[in-house]
Design a protein around this motif. Sequence first.
Motif, PDB file in Angstrom:
ATOM      1  N   GLU A 152       1.014  -1.233   0.047  1.00 22.60           N
ATOM      2  CA  GLU A 152       0.219  -0.044  -0.084  1.00 22.60           C
ATOM      3  C   GLU A 152       0.679   0.965   0.186  1.00 22.60           C
ATOM      4  O   GLU A 152       1.647   1.386   0.756  1.00 22.60           O
ATOM      5  CB  GLU A 152      -1.029  -0.072   1.234  1.00 22.60           C
ATOM      6  CG  GLU A 152      -1.890   1.133   1.522  1.00 22.60           C
ATOM      7  CD  GLU A 152      -2.646   1.351   2.652  1.00 22.60           C
ATOM      8  OE1 GLU A 152      -2.666   2.473   3.278  1.00 22.60           O
ATOM      9  OE2 GLU A 152      -2.928   0.210   2.966  1.00 22.60           O
ATOM     10  N   VAL A 153       0.839   2.254  -0.808  1.00 23.43           N
ATOM     11  CA  VAL A 153       1.385   3.291  -0.903  1.00 23.43           C
ATOM     12  C   VAL A 153       0.532   4.551  -0.750  1.00 23.43           C
ATOM     13  O   VAL A 153      -0.344   4.644  -1.391  1.00 23.43           O
ATOM     14  CB  VAL A 153       2.116   3.428  -2.566  1.00 23.43           C
ATOM     15  CG1 VAL A 153       2.751   4.617  -2.826  1.00 23.43           C
ATOM     16  CG2 VAL A 153       2.980   2.201  -2.487  1.00 23.43           C
ATOM     17  N   ASN A 154       0.929   5.344   0.194  1.00 21.78           N
ATOM     18  CA  ASN A 154       0.397   6.545   0.370  1.00 21.78           C
ATOM     19  C   ASN A 154       1.331   7.742   0.259  1.00 21.78           C
ATOM     20  O   ASN A 154       2.557   7.962   0.730  1.00 21.78           O
ATOM     21  CB  ASN A 154      -0.028   6.664   1.865  1.00 21.78           C
ATOM     22  CG  ASN A 154      -0.958   5.418   2.172  1.00 21.78           C
ATOM     23  OD1 ASN A 154      -2.044   5.573   1.375  1.00 21.78           O
ATOM     24  ND2 ASN A 154      -0.812   4.806   3.062  1.00 21.78           N
ATOM     25  N   VAL A 155       0.945   8.806  -0.692  1.00 23.62           N
ATOM     26  CA  VAL A 155       1.970   9.995  -0.889  1.00 23.62           C
ATOM     27  C   VAL A 155       1.458  11.091  -0.253  1.00 23.62           C
ATOM     28  O   VAL A 155       0.192  11.602  -0.484  1.00 23.62           O
ATOM     29  CB  VAL A 155       1.819   9.916  -2.672  1.00 23.62           C
ATOM     30  CG1 VAL A 155       2.617  11.217  -2.956  1.00 23.62           C
ATOM     31  CG2 VAL A 155       2.170   8.530  -3.256  1.00 23.62           C
ATOM     32  N   PHE A 156       2.352  12.112   0.236  1.00 27.22           N
ATOM     33  CA  PHE A 156       2.436  12.953   0.798  1.00 27.22           C
ATOM     34  C   PHE A 156       3.131  14.013   0.369  1.00 27.22           C
ATOM     35  O   PHE A 156       4.247  13.763   0.002  1.00 27.22           O
ATOM     36  CB  PHE A 156       2.411  12.914   2.235  1.00 27.22           C
ATOM     37  CG  PHE A 156       1.679  11.978   2.972  1.00 27.22           C
ATOM     38  CD1 PHE A 156       0.871  12.188   3.704  1.00 27.22           C
ATOM     39  CD2 PHE A 156       2.200  10.547   3.017  1.00 27.22           C
ATOM     40  CE1 PHE A 156      -0.050  11.442   4.280  1.00 27.22           C
ATOM     41  CE2 PHE A 156       1.337   9.597   3.726  1.00 27.22           C
ATOM     42  CZ  PHE A 156       0.378   9.812   4.433  1.00 27.22           C
ATOM     43  N   GLY A 157       2.999  15.326   0.190  1.00 23.80           N
ATOM     44  CA  GLY A 157       3.771  16.407   0.028  1.00 23.80           C
ATOM     45  C   GLY A 157       4.266  16.497  -1.456  1.00 23.80           C
ATOM     46  O   GLY A 157       5.577  16.542  -1.478  1.00 23.80           O
ATOM     47  N   PHE A 158       3.379  16.429  -2.430  1.00 19.30           N
ATOM     48  CA  PHE A 158       3.979  16.938  -3.854  1.00 19.30           C
ATOM     49  C   PHE A 158       2.924  17.759  -4.464  1.00 19.30           C
ATOM     50  O   PHE A 158       1.929  18.032  -4.072  1.00 19.30           O
ATOM     51  CB  PHE A 158       3.639  15.418  -4.723  1.00 19.30           C
ATOM     52  CG  PHE A 158       4.792  14.389  -4.298  1.00 19.30           C
ATOM     53  CD1 PHE A 158       5.760  14.280  -5.411  1.00 19.30           C
ATOM     54  CD2 PHE A 158       5.007  13.654  -3.151  1.00 19.30           C
ATOM     55  CE1 PHE A 158       7.028  13.048  -5.239  1.00 19.30           C
ATOM     56  CE2 PHE A 158       5.759  12.731  -2.961  1.00 19.30           C
ATOM     57  CZ  PHE A 158       6.971  12.499  -3.991  1.00 19.30           C
ATOM     58  N   GLY A 159       3.670  18.513  -5.321  1.00 13.20           N
ATOM     59  CA  GLY A 159       2.837  19.518  -6.198  1.00 13.20           C
ATOM     60  C   GLY A 159       3.089  20.757  -5.822  1.00 13.20           C
ATOM     61  O   GLY A 159       3.804  21.179  -4.908  1.00 13.20           O
ATOM     62  N   ALA A 160       2.599  21.676  -6.573  1.00 14.53           N
ATOM     63  CA  ALA A 160       2.846  23.339  -6.280  1.00 14.53           C
ATOM     64  C   ALA A 160       1.899  23.784  -5.339  1.00 14.53           C
ATOM     65  O   ALA A 160       0.829  23.104  -4.970  1.00 14.53           O
ATOM     66  CB  ALA A 160       2.688  24.004  -7.488  1.00 14.53           C
ATOM     67  N   ASP A 161       1.997  24.994  -4.519  1.00 14.63           N
ATOM     68  CA  ASP A 161       0.833  25.650  -3.918  1.00 14.63           C
ATOM     69  C   ASP A 161       0.022  25.930  -4.724  1.00 14.63           C
ATOM     70  O   ASP A 161      -0.256  25.906  -5.958  1.00 14.63           O
ATOM     71  CB  ASP A 161       1.468  26.586  -3.198  1.00 14.63           C
ATOM     72  CG  ASP A 161       2.249  27.871  -3.865  1.00 14.63           C
ATOM     73  OD1 ASP A 161       1.564  28.110  -4.968  1.00 14.63           O
ATOM     74  OD2 ASP A 161       2.845  28.509  -3.115  1.00 14.63           O
ATOM     75  N   LYS A 162      -1.220  26.705  -4.039  1.00 11.71           N
ATOM     76  CA  LYS A 162      -2.319  27.225  -4.803  1.00 11.71           C
ATOM     77  C   LYS A 162      -1.921  28.255  -6.028  1.00 11.71           C
ATOM     78  O   LYS A 162      -2.973  28.360  -6.645  1.00 11.71           O
ATOM     79  CB  LYS A 162      -3.525  27.718  -3.843  1.00 11.71           C
ATOM     80  CG  LYS A 162      -3.219  28.863  -2.947  1.00 11.71           C
ATOM     81  CD  LYS A 162      -4.167  29.250  -1.989  1.00 11.71           C
ATOM     82  CE  LYS A 162      -3.645  30.437  -1.050  1.00 11.71           C
ATOM     83  NZ  LYS A 162      -3.142  31.408  -1.762  1.00 11.71           N
ATOM     84  N   ASP A 163      -0.959  28.765  -5.781  1.00 11.22           N
ATOM     85  CA  ASP A 163      -0.298  29.923  -6.686  1.00 11.22           C
ATOM     86  C   ASP A 163       0.432  29.497  -7.677  1.00 11.22           C
ATOM     87  O   ASP A 163       0.861  30.268  -8.638  1.00 11.22           O
ATOM     88  CB  ASP A 163       0.321  31.117  -5.925  1.00 11.22           C
ATOM     89  CG  ASP A 163      -0.899  31.771  -4.984  1.00 11.22           C
ATOM     90  OD1 ASP A 163      -1.734  31.724  -5.419  1.00 11.22           O
ATOM     91  OD2 ASP A 163      -0.349  32.112  -3.804  1.00 11.22           O
ATOM     92  N   GLY A 164       0.738  28.128  -7.672  1.00 11.13           N
ATOM     93  CA  GLY A 164       1.656  27.389  -8.749  1.00 11.13           C
ATOM     94  C   GLY A 164       3.090  27.532  -8.760  1.00 11.13           C
ATOM     95  O   GLY A 164       3.977  27.306  -9.439  1.00 11.13           O
ATOM     96  N   ASN A 165       3.412  27.807  -7.178  1.00  8.01           N
ATOM     97  CA  ASN A 165       4.971  27.961  -6.869  1.00  8.01           C
ATOM     98  C   ASN A 165       5.083  26.602  -6.171  1.00  8.01           C
ATOM     99  O   ASN A 165       4.679  25.877  -5.460  1.00  8.01           O
ATOM    100  CB  ASN A 165       5.025  28.985  -5.851  1.00  8.01           C
ATOM    101  CG  ASN A 165       4.475  30.374  -6.504  1.00  8.01           C
ATOM    102  OD1 ASN A 165       4.929  30.625  -7.383  1.00  8.01           O
ATOM    103  ND2 ASN A 165       3.787  31.071  -5.554  1.00  8.01           N
ATOM    104  N   TRP A 166       6.335  26.066  -6.405  1.00 11.01           N
ATOM    105  CA  TRP A 166       7.061  24.980  -6.132  1.00 11.01           C
ATOM    106  C   TRP A 166       7.901  24.920  -4.877  1.00 11.01           C
ATOM    107  O   TRP A 166       9.026  24.949  -4.896  1.00 11.01           O
ATOM    108  CB  TRP A 166       7.750  24.227  -7.304  1.00 11.01           C
ATOM    109  CG  TRP A 166       6.823  23.752  -8.494  1.00 11.01           C
ATOM    110  CD1 TRP A 166       6.141  24.587  -9.305  1.00 11.01           C
ATOM    111  CD2 TRP A 166       6.005  22.422  -8.852  1.00 11.01           C
ATOM    112  NE1 TRP A 166       5.474  23.939 -10.091  1.00 11.01           N
ATOM    113  CE2 TRP A 166       5.316  22.576  -9.806  1.00 11.01           C
ATOM    114  CE3 TRP A 166       6.089  21.339  -8.004  1.00 11.01           C
ATOM    115  CZ2 TRP A 166       4.636  21.631 -10.227  1.00 11.01           C
ATOM    116  CZ3 TRP A 166       5.407  20.327  -8.541  1.00 11.01           C
ATOM    117  CH2 TRP A 166       4.601  20.361  -9.427  1.00 11.01           C
ATOM    118  N   ASN A 167       7.555  25.449  -3.812  1.00 10.88           N
ATOM    119  CA  ASN A 167       8.314  25.760  -2.640  1.00 10.88           C
ATOM    120  C   ASN A 167       8.566  24.589  -1.783  1.00 10.88           C
ATOM    121  O   ASN A 167       7.582  23.610  -1.747  1.00 10.88           O
ATOM    122  CB  ASN A 167       7.723  26.973  -1.758  1.00 10.88           C
ATOM    123  CG  ASN A 167       7.873  28.296  -2.753  1.00 10.88           C
ATOM    124  OD1 ASN A 167       8.957  28.504  -3.286  1.00 10.88           O
ATOM    125  ND2 ASN A 167       6.847  29.228  -2.498  1.00 10.88           N
TER     126      ASN A 167
END
Length: 206
Positions: A152-167
Amino acid sequence: MDSSPDRCRTCAVVGNSVNLLGSHYGPLIDFHDVIMRFNTARIVGYEGDVGNKTTLHIMYPESSVDLDDHTHLMLFPFKIRDLEWLVSAFTTKSVKSTYKQVKSTVKANQGLVKVLHPGFIQYVHENWLGKKGKYPSTGFMGVVLAMHICDEVNVFGFGADKDGNWNHYWEAFGRHFGTGQHGGGQEYKLILQLAERQKLNFYKGF
């Protein structure tokens, strides 16, 4: 294998996205059998959102950090120099640069060191990403690796924020910072597709 205590039944793949801030996912992440973290991921001060346990810490020379005696160091080698650095870091400490200056040594349990076969990197780049981006991100390769070794794989903490920034959750790069050499948009799209097909569970954060 089913009865082995070493079997990876549940895996938390913890990316470094700013979306983890305020998520309160920490206890859920720590509940997993195997917890993957990447590069210079920080824990101290963020435990409530990211947890405090680590099973595999994935890195390459330019992102190396010291580990405790119970965490596996997993090297993702993108070039021959990376393998030379790993040997040197535990012996002569003579490799001090790759394409830039790196730590000449790393604190970790030598008995728990693992190295990803470079062919796996090529496999992910070609078969999963269709060669988009110069090479896959360590985070996305961790997702694919988890799908190969965990039930079972659970993924957390990926993607840009709501403004499209990859911080990162511990540092901001500024507005409109992208994903560099990686096909971050394609990787994120694939994670969403895998979640829709119930191949993994994706926790988007807040």
